[in-house]
Design a protein around this motif. Structure first.
Motif, PDB file in Angstrom:
ATOM      1  N   LEU A  93       0.825  -1.204   0.000  1.00 37.58           N
ATOM      2  CA  LEU A  93       0.000   0.000   0.000  1.00 37.58           C
ATOM      3  C   LEU A  93       0.861   1.257   0.000  1.00 37.58           C
ATOM      4  CD1 LEU A  93      -2.794  -0.947   2.573  1.00 37.58           C
ATOM      5  CD2 LEU A  93      -2.807  -1.186   0.085  1.00 37.58           C
ATOM      6  N   ALA A  94       0.478   2.205  -0.820  1.00 38.15           N
ATOM      7  CA  ALA A  94       1.167   3.498  -0.864  1.00 38.15           C
ATOM      8  C   ALA A  94       0.641   4.374   0.265  1.00 38.15           C
ATOM      9  CB  ALA A  94       0.912   4.187  -2.203  1.00 38.15           C
ATOM     10  N   LYS A  95       1.530   5.148   0.851  1.00 41.53           N
ATOM     11  CA  LYS A  95       1.126   6.088   1.890  1.00 41.53           C
ATOM     12  C   LYS A  95       0.461   7.280   1.210  1.00 41.53           C
ATOM     13  CE  LYS A  95       2.750   8.345   6.050  1.00 41.53           C
ATOM     14  NZ  LYS A  95       3.910   8.570   6.939  1.00 41.53           N
ATOM     15  N   THR A  96      -0.864   7.329   1.300  1.00 40.59           N
ATOM     16  CA  THR A  96      -1.635   8.371   0.630  1.00 40.59           C
ATOM     17  C   THR A  96      -2.054   9.494   1.560  1.00 40.59           C
ATOM     18  OG1 THR A  96      -3.631   7.070   0.999  1.00 40.59           O
ATOM     19  CG2 THR A  96      -2.525   6.809  -1.136  1.00 40.59           C
ATOM     20  N   GLU A  97      -1.934   9.282   2.849  1.00 39.63           N
ATOM     21  CA  GLU A  97      -2.285  10.241   3.895  1.00 39.63           C
ATOM     22  C   GLU A  97      -3.677  10.846   3.715  1.00 39.63           C
ATOM     23  OE1 GLU A  97       1.271  12.793   3.831  1.00 39.63           O
ATOM     24  OE2 GLU A  97       1.880  11.724   5.659  1.00 39.63           O
ATOM     25  N   PRO A  98      -4.692   9.993   3.635  1.00 40.50           N
ATOM     26  CA  PRO A  98      -6.052  10.524   3.538  1.00 40.50           C
ATOM     27  C   PRO A  98      -6.420  11.370   4.758  1.00 40.50           C
ATOM     28  CG  PRO A  98      -6.082   8.160   3.934  1.00 40.50           C
ATOM     29  CD  PRO A  98      -4.661   8.539   3.648  1.00 40.50           C
ATOM     30  N   ASP A 117      -4.512   0.587  10.841  1.00 37.91           N
ATOM     31  CA  ASP A 117      -3.932   1.774  10.215  1.00 37.91           C
ATOM     32  C   ASP A 117      -4.107   2.951  11.170  1.00 37.91           C
ATOM     33  OD1 ASP A 117      -2.961   3.749   8.532  1.00 37.91           O
ATOM     34  OD2 ASP A 117      -4.563   3.574   7.043  1.00 37.91           O
ATOM     35  N   GLN A 118      -3.289   2.984  12.221  1.00 34.46           N
ATOM     36  CA  GLN A 118      -3.386   4.044  13.230  1.00 34.46           C
ATOM     37  C   GLN A 118      -3.262   5.423  12.591  1.00 34.46           C
ATOM     38  OE1 GLN A 118      -3.825   4.113  16.747  1.00 34.46           O
ATOM     39  NE2 GLN A 118      -4.587   2.057  16.327  1.00 34.46           N
ATOM     40  N   GLY A 119      -4.267   6.273  12.796  1.00 34.31           N
ATOM     41  CA  GLY A 119      -4.249   7.623  12.269  1.00 34.31           C
ATOM     42  C   GLY A 119      -4.666   7.745  10.822  1.00 34.31           C
ATOM     43  N   ARG A 120      -4.815   6.622  10.144  1.00 29.05           N
ATOM     44  CA  ARG A 120      -5.277   6.587   8.755  1.00 29.05           C
ATOM     45  C   ARG A 120      -4.319   7.264   7.771  1.00 29.05           C
ATOM     46  NH1 ARG A 120      -9.341   2.922   7.713  1.00 29.05           N
ATOM     47  NH2 ARG A 120     -10.875   3.041   9.335  1.00 29.05           N
ATOM     48  N   ASN A 121      -3.170   6.667   7.595  1.00 32.68           N
ATOM     49  CA  ASN A 121      -2.212   7.122   6.589  1.00 32.68           C
ATOM     50  C   ASN A 121      -2.343   6.364   5.275  1.00 32.68           C
ATOM     51  OD1 ASN A 121      -0.377   9.159   7.925  1.00 32.68           O
ATOM     52  ND2 ASN A 121      -0.356   7.499   9.415  1.00 32.68           N
ATOM     53  N   TYR A 122      -3.032   5.204   5.302  1.00 33.71           N
ATOM     54  CA  TYR A 122      -3.100   4.338   4.122  1.00 33.71           C
ATOM     55  C   TYR A 122      -4.528   3.978   3.692  1.00 33.71           C
ATOM     56  CZ  TYR A 122       1.819   3.649   5.149  1.00 33.71           C
ATOM     57  OH  TYR A 122       3.150   3.856   5.384  1.00 33.71           O
ATOM     58  N   SER A 123      -5.489   4.152   4.544  1.00 32.61           N
ATOM     59  CA  SER A 123      -6.844   3.691   4.238  1.00 32.61           C
ATOM     60  C   SER A 123      -7.887   4.618   4.843  1.00 32.61           C
ATOM     61  CB  SER A 123      -7.047   2.268   4.778  1.00 32.61           C
ATOM     62  OG  SER A 123      -7.017   2.264   6.192  1.00 32.61           O
ATOM     63  N   VAL A 124      -9.093   4.505   4.317  1.00 35.14           N
ATOM     64  CA  VAL A 124     -10.236   5.234   4.873  1.00 35.14           C
ATOM     65  C   VAL A 124     -11.429   4.297   4.922  1.00 35.14           C
ATOM     66  CG1 VAL A 124      -9.508   7.524   4.114  1.00 35.14           C
ATOM     67  CG2 VAL A 124     -10.923   6.152   2.627  1.00 35.14           C
ATOM     68  N   PRO A 125     -12.346   4.527   5.838  1.00 30.44           N
ATOM     69  CA  PRO A 125     -13.544   3.687   5.866  1.00 30.44           C
ATOM     70  C   PRO A 125     -14.455   4.022   4.701  1.00 30.44           C
ATOM     71  CG  PRO A 125     -13.693   5.402   7.523  1.00 30.44           C
ATOM     72  CD  PRO A 125     -12.327   5.498   6.912  1.00 30.44           C
ATOM     73  N   TRP A 126     -15.044   3.006   4.145  1.00 34.94           N
ATOM     74  CA  TRP A 126     -15.987   3.225   3.051  1.00 34.94           C
ATOM     75  C   TRP A 126     -17.332   2.610   3.397  1.00 34.94           C
ATOM     76  CZ3 TRP A 126     -17.080   0.038  -1.710  1.00 34.94           C
ATOM     77  CH2 TRP A 126     -17.906   0.739  -2.584  1.00 34.94           C
ATOM     78  N   GLN A 127     -17.372   1.328   3.683  1.00 35.26           N
ATOM     79  CA  GLN A 127     -18.605   0.665   4.092  1.00 35.26           C
ATOM     80  C   GLN A 127     -18.296  -0.243   5.265  1.00 35.26           C
ATOM     81  OE1 GLN A 127     -20.323  -1.490   0.819  1.00 35.26           O
ATOM     82  NE2 GLN A 127     -20.844   0.345  -0.293  1.00 35.26           N
TER      83      GLN A 127
END
Length: 169
Positions: A93-98, A117-127
Motif C-alpha cells: 500500500l502506498a502512503k496516501t495520507e487521507p 492503520d493508526q491515524g489513517r495514513n493508508y486507508s479510509v472507511p468506506w462501508q
C-alpha cells in the motif's frame, strides 16, 4: 462479526467523495462484488473525465492472492480491516495520507485510530456492517439467538441453511 465485516478502502471513499479529485485517463479498482453502485461509477467518470474499470472479488484471500502475484494494475483496492494490515506489512500500500485530505474531517472519529492503520495514513472507511442470522418464520419458529441454529440445526432447517462464504465470517 463487525471487525471482519468492515470494508475498508485505500483512499477510495475520499476519492469518490472529495471535491478536489484530479483524475484524467483511467482508474482501475478492485472491490468486493456488488459493493460499488454502477451509477456512482458513471457519475464519477463524467465528472472527472476518467474511465473506471472495476474488477471484483469474493474474499480477502482472493484479493491477497491476486495482489501478491503482482502486476495487477489496480490503483485502488478495497480490503477489509485485517487485510489492510497484511497488505501494509508486506509493502503493497502506498502512503496516501487521507488523514490530511480536506474531506477527512467527515470521517467519524471512531474510525480514525484503528488497529490496522493508526491515524489513517493508508486507508479510509468506506462501508461497514455486520454478519447476522435470520430465519424465515414460515420455515422456523424456534429460537434464532443461538449458534445451534446452524451448528446443530433442527430437522426443519436441515439442508436449508446458507452461510456467507468468507472464512472470517
Amino acid at each position: 462479526m463487525l471487525r471482519n465485516a468492515l470494508r475498508m478502502t485505500a483512499a477510495a471513499a475520499l476519492l469518490f467523495a472529495s471535491s478536489a479529485a484530479y483524475a484524467d485517463g483511467e482508474l482501475h479498482l478492485y472491490n468486493w462484488g456488488d459493493y460499488t453502485n454502477p451509477k456512482l461509477i458513471e457519475k464519477f467518470e463524467q465528472q472527472y473525465n476518467v474511465k473506471v474499470t472495476l474488477d471484483d472479488y469474493d474474499s480477502n484471500d482472493t484479493l491477497l492472492a491476486k495482489v501478491r502475484a503482482g502486476n495487477t494494475g489496480y490503483d485502488v483496492v478495497f480490503p477489509s480491516d485485517y487485510a489492510v494490515q497484511i497488505l501494509l506489512g508486506e509493502g503493497f500500500l502506498a502512503k496516501t495520507e487521507p488523514n490530511k485530505m480536506e474531506n477527512f474531517k467527515n470521517v467519524d472519529p471512531r474510525w480514525v485510530d484503528v488497529y490496522w492503520d493508526q491515524g489513517r495514513n493508508y486507508s479510509v472507511p468506506w462501508q461497514w456492517g455486520t454478519t447476522g442470522v435470520y430465519a424465515l418464520k414460515s420455515l422456523y419458529s424456534g429460537d434464532v439467538n443461538t449458534s445451534a441454529i446452524w451448528l446443530d440445526p433442527p430437522p426443519e432447517l436441515v439442508g436449508k441453511i446458507n452461510v456467507v462464504p468468507e472464512m472470517g465470517d
